[in-house]
Design a protein around this motif. Structure first.
Motif, PDB file in Angstrom:
ATOM      1  N   GLN B 113       0.824  -1.220   0.000  1.00  0.00           N
ATOM      2  CA  GLN B 113       0.000   0.000   0.000  1.00  0.00           C
ATOM      3  C   GLN B 113       0.854   1.264   0.000  1.00  0.00           C
ATOM      4  OE1 GLN B 113      -2.862   0.899  -0.618  1.00  0.00           O
ATOM      5  NE2 GLN B 113      -3.062   2.936   0.286  1.00  0.00           N
ATOM      6  N   ILE B 114       1.969   1.239   0.717  1.00  0.00           N
ATOM      7  CA  ILE B 114       2.816   2.422   0.831  1.00  0.00           C
ATOM      8  C   ILE B 114       3.352   2.862  -0.550  1.00  0.00           C
ATOM      9  CG2 ILE B 114       4.997   1.248   1.325  1.00  0.00           C
ATOM     10  CD1 ILE B 114       5.257   3.212   3.714  1.00  0.00           C
ATOM     11  N   SER B 116       1.453   2.660  -3.314  1.00  0.00           N
ATOM     12  CA  SER B 116       0.327   3.072  -4.149  1.00  0.00           C
ATOM     13  C   SER B 116       0.515   4.541  -4.554  1.00  0.00           C
ATOM     14  CB  SER B 116      -0.989   2.921  -3.367  1.00  0.00           C
ATOM     15  OG  SER B 116      -1.255   1.552  -3.125  1.00  0.00           O
ATOM     16  N   SER B 117      -0.026   4.924  -5.730  1.00  0.00           N
ATOM     17  CA  SER B 117       0.217   6.304  -6.179  1.00  0.00           C
ATOM     18  C   SER B 117      -0.868   6.796  -7.143  1.00  0.00           C
ATOM     19  CB  SER B 117       1.571   6.394  -6.875  1.00  0.00           C
ATOM     20  OG  SER B 117       1.546   5.650  -8.080  1.00  0.00           O
ATOM     21  N   ILE B 118      -0.928   8.110  -7.284  1.00  0.00           N
ATOM     22  CA  ILE B 118      -1.808   8.705  -8.293  1.00  0.00           C
ATOM     23  C   ILE B 118      -0.916   9.375  -9.336  1.00  0.00           C
ATOM     24  CG2 ILE B 118      -3.648  10.380  -8.742  1.00  0.00           C
ATOM     25  CD1 ILE B 118      -4.647   9.963  -5.915  1.00  0.00           C
ATOM     26  N   VAL B 133      -5.358   6.244 -10.743  1.00  0.00           N
ATOM     27  CA  VAL B 133      -5.163   5.893  -9.331  1.00  0.00           C
ATOM     28  C   VAL B 133      -4.720   4.430  -9.238  1.00  0.00           C
ATOM     29  CG1 VAL B 133      -6.275   5.745  -7.066  1.00  0.00           C
ATOM     30  CG2 VAL B 133      -6.988   7.524  -8.691  1.00  0.00           C
ATOM     31  N   TYR B 134      -3.501   4.215  -8.738  1.00  0.00           N
ATOM     32  CA  TYR B 134      -2.964   2.853  -8.605  1.00  0.00           C
ATOM     33  C   TYR B 134      -2.974   2.446  -7.139  1.00  0.00           C
ATOM     34  CZ  TYR B 134      -1.085   3.517 -13.309  1.00  0.00           C
ATOM     35  OH  TYR B 134      -0.937   3.738 -14.656  1.00  0.00           O
ATOM     36  N   ILE B 135      -3.645   1.337  -6.809  1.00  0.00           N
ATOM     37  CA  ILE B 135      -3.674   0.855  -5.432  1.00  0.00           C
ATOM     38  C   ILE B 135      -3.222  -0.599  -5.392  1.00  0.00           C
ATOM     39  CG2 ILE B 135      -5.183   0.367  -3.457  1.00  0.00           C
ATOM     40  CD1 ILE B 135      -6.715   2.900  -4.304  1.00  0.00           C
ATOM     41  N   ARG B 136      -2.063  -0.852  -4.789  1.00  0.00           N
ATOM     42  CA  ARG B 136      -1.476  -2.204  -4.766  1.00  0.00           C
ATOM     43  C   ARG B 136      -1.655  -2.825  -6.166  1.00  0.00           C
ATOM     44  NH1 ARG B 136      -0.910  -5.507  -0.089  1.00  0.00           N
ATOM     45  NH2 ARG B 136      -1.999  -7.109  -1.252  1.00  0.00           N
TER      46      ARG B 136
END
Lengths: 321, 199
Positions: B113-114, B116-118, B133-136
């Motif tokens: 998770q840490i 993860s990024s936009i 939006v990228y989440i894991r």
């Protein structure tokens, strides 16, 4: 991070981007079950059963309650072993106000930190400043004011506190109903009345106004604390929970004795049956036919402890403010 | 113009966000929790969530078989976990999938998770750069000849199309830009038009 936590310095709240990513992960967990696990084998069972995430801890609430002592963050060795075992997100608990434990959990790569009343509080006045972290936090709440204070501190997810480790769902129901009722009440207030409402709830005006406009919390609202059966999970979902935390309900046999999933195939099977049934019940919470089927498949349920019989001093939910 | 009925697989995950996005893009969203509910929709979104959890549900009650038949020729759009489910090959760790999208997808490829990024990037869609939006997030590490790449991140595809299929490793449903969902709704509309011609 050191200077951020010096205790006297001021720092800006986390950026809107960070907050969106934190809430984004909570969005992905919706409709799922997050299971407390105490070892690698339990984590494996949880993932196989379809849990969306596991909470790594050394003792589940039922054991903490029975054994007493100071309950702290789990050993990093255990957390790492669980992270290496499963591909789903891993959560872990830090004591209320113990930002150093939270820093360690963030460093370990935990995906969500639960600032939890189940552990022994480390600070009697201050919760962790959760804006100072990149890792998202979940916090417990018994009413709307408490939920909004946690959100103001940076929580990306709220869960009902319930009464952990009892297997008695009554307080989770009470807290969910309380939060829902208070949100509904805000929606009919005039703009002028919202200022007084913010004072009553002891919550920031901006958040109170946001709830008044939307009728819901600005972050996902999950349920925890005493959920032990598929029917309990369905009940909480029908009351408006967006996902379910199950602690002692899956891997406990008697009050302080877990099922021996590592050595006893029969007890392993029992844990698997409970885990699977709760996962299915959480998705199909509105389908009584499926709920009846999965409830029948469960072999044995944790014995539990009636929450009404607990002294005020024994309650975990009164920790935090 | 009537709204096409598009299903959103609602086992778990951010299916509500997809329903909202579909409505805004001109479709009528329908939550799908059981295999028989696939019969009433002309397209399907497989949302973000946990792909392992999705698989557990699909392995019960013949859901996997029904979904395999559906994705063979009906428009389907997978985001994140949904992209993993559509791919032919899944790695890190390997797991079962519907196997229709000619691609290899690596799970949790960017970290935890840490990480993860936009991001904002160029795409083949008209209207300028797109927020992603990228989440894991997973990574599409390989694609076959029939797969059109609509957007890339660091040289790897993040938004792809293959005939009646679309897949994204990011979450368009968590942004306010509706161009990706609009493209999928158009895909469903043109599929409906072809069906009408056949009759």
């Amino acid at each position: 991070m050191a200077e951020v936590h010096s205790g006297n310095g001021h720092h800006a709240p986390s950026s809107p981007t960070t907050l969106r990513l934190k809430v984004g992960l909570a969005e992905m967990l919706k409709g799922g079950v997050i299971m407390d696990v105490m070892n690698v084998e339990q984590a494996r069972i949880a993932e196989e059963a379809g849990a969306v995430s596991v909470m790594a801890l050394e003792r589940v609430p039922a054991m903490i309650r029975a054994e007493g002592g100071v309950a702290r963050m789990a050993n990093p060795k255990l957390i790492k072993a669980i992270i290496e075992t499963v591909s789903i997100p891993v959560m872990a608990k830090a004591r209320i106000g113990h930002f150093a434990e939270a820093q360690i959990l963030q460093e370990l790569g935990v995906d969500f930190i639960d600032e939890s009343e189940v552990l022994t509080p480390a600070d009697e006045a201050h919760h962790i400043d959760k804006h100072a972290f990149t890792t998202p936090f979940v916090c417990g709440a018994r009413n709307l004011g408490e939920a909004l204070r946690r959100i103001a501190e940076g929580a990306a997810m709220i869960r009902t506190k319930g009464e952990a480790g009892t297997g008695d769902v009554v307080h989770a129901v009470q807290h969910m109903r309380q939060i829902t009722k208070e949100m509904k009440a805000l929606t009919v207030l005039s703009e002028q009345e919202l200022f007084a409402a913010a004072k009553e709830h002891q919550a920031p005006y901006e958040l109170v106004r946001m709830v008044a406009q939307t009728g819901k919390l600005p972050v996902p609202n999950f349920s925890a604390g005493g959920i032990a059966t598929p029917a309990d999970a369905a009940l909480m979902m029908q009351l408006g929970a967006e996902a379910i935390f199950v602690g002692s309900g899956i891997f406990m046999k008697e009050r302080a004795t877990p099922l021996d999933v590592e050595n006893d195939p029969k007890e392993r099977e029992e844990a698997v049956s409970r885990a699977k049934a709760i996962v299915i019940a959480t998705t199909h919470y509105n389908d009584a036919k499926i709920l009846a089927e999965v409830s029948a498949q469960v072999t044995g349920t944790m014995k539990g402890l009636a929450a009404a019989g607990l002294d005020e001093k024994q309650l975990l939910q009164t920790r935090g403010w | 113009m009537s709204r096409p009925r598009i299903g959103v697989l609602a086992i778990q995950g951010d299916y509500d966000a997809h329903s909202q996005a579909l409505w805004e893009a001109g479709a009528e969203p329908v939550l799908v929790r059981k295999p028989e509910e696939l019969a009433s929709v002309d397209g399907l979104i497989i949302p973000g969530g946990e792909s392992t959890t999705f698989l557990k549900f699909l392995e019960r009650d013949g859901f996997l078989g029904a979904l395999r038949t559906f994705v063979q020729d009906k428009p389907t759009f997978g985001t994140c976990a949904g992209c993993i489910l559509l791919a032919k090959d899944v790695t890190h760790p390997p797991q079962r999938s519907l196997g229709v999208l000619d691609a290899t997808v690596e799970r949790n490829a960017y970290g935890r998770q840490i990480d993860s990024s936009i991001e904002t990037g160029e795409t083949q869609l008209a209207g300028g750069p797109l927020e992603m939006v990228y989440i894991r997030a997973p990574r599409i590490v390989k694609t076959g000849d029939g797969v059109e790449v609509l957007a890339e991140r660091d040289g790897f595809p993040v938004l792809v199309e293959q005939g009646h299929l679309m897949a994204a490793t990011f979450h368009p449903e968590l942004s306010s830009d509706r161009r990706v969902h609009q493209r999928f709704v158009e895909l469903v509309r043109s599929w409906q038009a072809r069906q009408r011609q056949k009759q």
